[in-house]
Design a protein around this motif. Structure first.
Motif, short mmCIF file in Angstrom:
data_model
loop_
_atom_site.label_atom_id
_atom_site.label_comp_id
_atom_site.label_asym_id
_atom_site.label_seq_id
_atom_site.Cartn_x
_atom_site.Cartn_y
_atom_site.Cartn_z
N GLU A 1 0.80 -1.22 0.00
CA GLU A 1 0.00 0.00 0.00
C GLU A 1 0.84 1.28 0.00
OE1 GLU A 1 -2.35 -0.38 3.50
OE2 GLU A 1 -3.74 -1.83 2.62
N ALA A 2 2.15 1.16 -0.18
CA ALA A 2 3.01 2.35 -0.11
C ALA A 2 2.63 3.37 -1.18
CB ALA A 2 4.47 1.95 -0.28
N ASN B 1 -0.74 9.24 3.26
CA ASN B 1 0.62 8.69 3.22
C ASN B 1 1.59 9.47 4.11
OD1 ASN B 1 0.91 11.02 1.69
ND2 ASN B 1 2.03 10.04 0.02
N VAL B 2 1.06 10.34 4.99
CA VAL B 2 1.88 11.03 5.98
C VAL B 2 1.51 10.50 7.37
CG1 VAL B 2 2.49 13.25 7.03
CG2 VAL B 2 2.03 13.11 4.56
N HIS C 1 -1.58 2.76 9.74
CA HIS C 1 -1.44 1.81 10.84
C HIS C 1 -0.51 2.44 11.86
CE1 HIS C 1 2.63 0.81 9.45
NE2 HIS C 1 2.11 0.73 8.23
N ARG C 2 -0.51 1.90 13.05
CA ARG C 2 0.39 2.38 14.10
C ARG C 2 1.78 1.81 13.86
NH1 ARG C 2 -1.49 0.21 19.55
NH2 ARG C 2 -2.58 2.17 20.01
N GLY C 3 2.80 2.64 14.02
CA GLY C 3 4.17 2.20 13.93
C GLY C 3 4.98 2.76 15.08
N CYS D 1 12.82 2.41 11.61
CA CYS D 1 11.49 1.99 12.05
C CYS D 1 11.68 0.86 13.03
CB CYS D 1 10.65 1.54 10.85
SG CYS D 1 8.93 1.17 11.28
N ALA D 2 11.34 1.08 14.30
CA ALA D 2 11.65 0.12 15.35
C ALA D 2 10.71 -1.08 15.33
CB ALA D 2 11.59 0.82 16.71
N ALA D 3 9.53 -0.95 14.78
CA ALA D 3 8.58 -2.06 14.74
C ALA D 3 7.56 -1.80 13.65
CB ALA D 3 7.88 -2.22 16.09
N GLY D 4 7.21 -2.86 12.92
CA GLY D 4 6.16 -2.74 11.91
C GLY D 4 6.66 -2.23 10.58
N VAL D 5 5.71 -2.03 9.65
CA VAL D 5 6.02 -1.56 8.31
C VAL D 5 6.39 -0.08 8.37
CG1 VAL D 5 5.09 -1.24 5.99
CG2 VAL D 5 4.45 -3.25 7.33
N PRO D 6 7.48 0.36 7.70
CA PRO D 6 7.88 1.77 7.77
C PRO D 6 6.82 2.69 7.18
CG PRO D 6 9.64 0.41 6.87
CD PRO D 6 8.42 -0.46 6.93
#
Length: 270
Positions: free
Chosen positions: A175-176, A199-200, A236-238, A252-257
């Motif tokens: 979805e990027a 996308n922000v 989503h939350r990151g 990005c410490a966790a999840g999709v960037p």
């Protein structure tokens, strides 16, 4: 030079102000207040942000009911034009720009965002700050997403959670949206806030949490904050390291960037 009551503009971020007789000093340009949306006090269902465990198993934090106070939120992201004024006055570090005033200021880190909040608060006389993760969920309205997994994925078999997480990440990676868009491109949500979950991704004040959940899954029993990583919110939350401006290139410490990192501010109201 005689005293005058008029102002002569110079540059993007300053004016000349007449003071007394024969003296001119350089002062900051007046700021226009941003368009805002007010959210009234309410009870809120909220799932805490971070990593929570039952024993050695990673599980969802249980949804909590919290008393959310009234806040006022910027309708739009802080724009490049807004941020440039802070840079001109040497209160913010310069950040990459498209040179378009109608674009959200992206490629900013948490440190940049709180520097802008301090400057904007000083210049307006109101206390502006980043929203907490819970507040962002409120202002996201109908575009807020719960990142919890199914009961099956939280069960005794840890492979089910891994599979569910992998499937979600594969879906999100497709979805990027790496094209910069002007403010308002993603429309208005049901509470009147613009460009939510476009996308922000937006910096929040909330630290990454580690915690433990009761055996019956009903409450968080312990939690601790790691504030070198902050929650960011969007599609989503990151979780992103606080000095990172472009999570796609690392940090990005966790999840999709996130596609882009930006921010908007809130303030408490009575």
């Amino acid at each position: 030079m005689p005293a005058r009551s008029t102002f002569a503009a110079i540059g993007a971020g300053a004016i000349l102000i007449a003071v007394g007789v024969g003296f001119w000093v350089q002062g900051p340009a007046p700021l226009s207040m941003p368009e805002t949306v007010r959210l009234e006090a309410a009870l809120q269902s909220y799932r805490p942000a971070g990593e929570f465990r039952q024993g050695t198993r990673v599980v969802d934090a249980p949804v909590e009911t919290i008393a959310a106070p009234a806040i006022e939120v910027m309708k739009h992201h802080v724009s490049e034009a807004d941020y440039a004024l802070c840079v001109v006055e040497a209160a913010c570090l310069a950040a990459p720009s498209t040179q378009r005033a109608d674009m959200a200021q992206t490629n900013v880190n948490y440190i940049d965002a709180i520097a802008y909040a301090r400057w904007f608060s000083d210049r307006t006389g109101a206390d502006w700050r980043l929203p907490t993760d819970a507040e962002w969920q409120r202002l996201a309205g109908d575009r807020a997403l719960d990142d919890g997994f199914s009961a099956e994925a939280n069960g005794a078999d840890p492979s089910r959670r891994w599979i569910a997480s992998y499937r979600r990440e594969v879906e999100r990676r497709g979805e990027a949206d790496l094209e910069a868009h002007p403010l308002g491109h993603f429309g208005i949500n049901d509470v009147g806030v613009a460009d939510i979950a476009g996308n922000v991704w937006e910096w929040t004040e909330s630290c990454f949490q580690n915690g433990t959940v009761a055996a019956d899954g009903s409450v968080v029993e312990t939690r601790s904050n790691y504030c070198g990583v902050r929650a960011v919110q969007g599609k989503h939350r990151g979780f992103v390291i606080d000095f990172v401006r472009d999570a796609r290139s690392g940090g990005c410490a966790a999840g999709v960037p996130p596609d882009y990192l930006g921010f908007r501010l809130v303030r408490d109201v009575s």
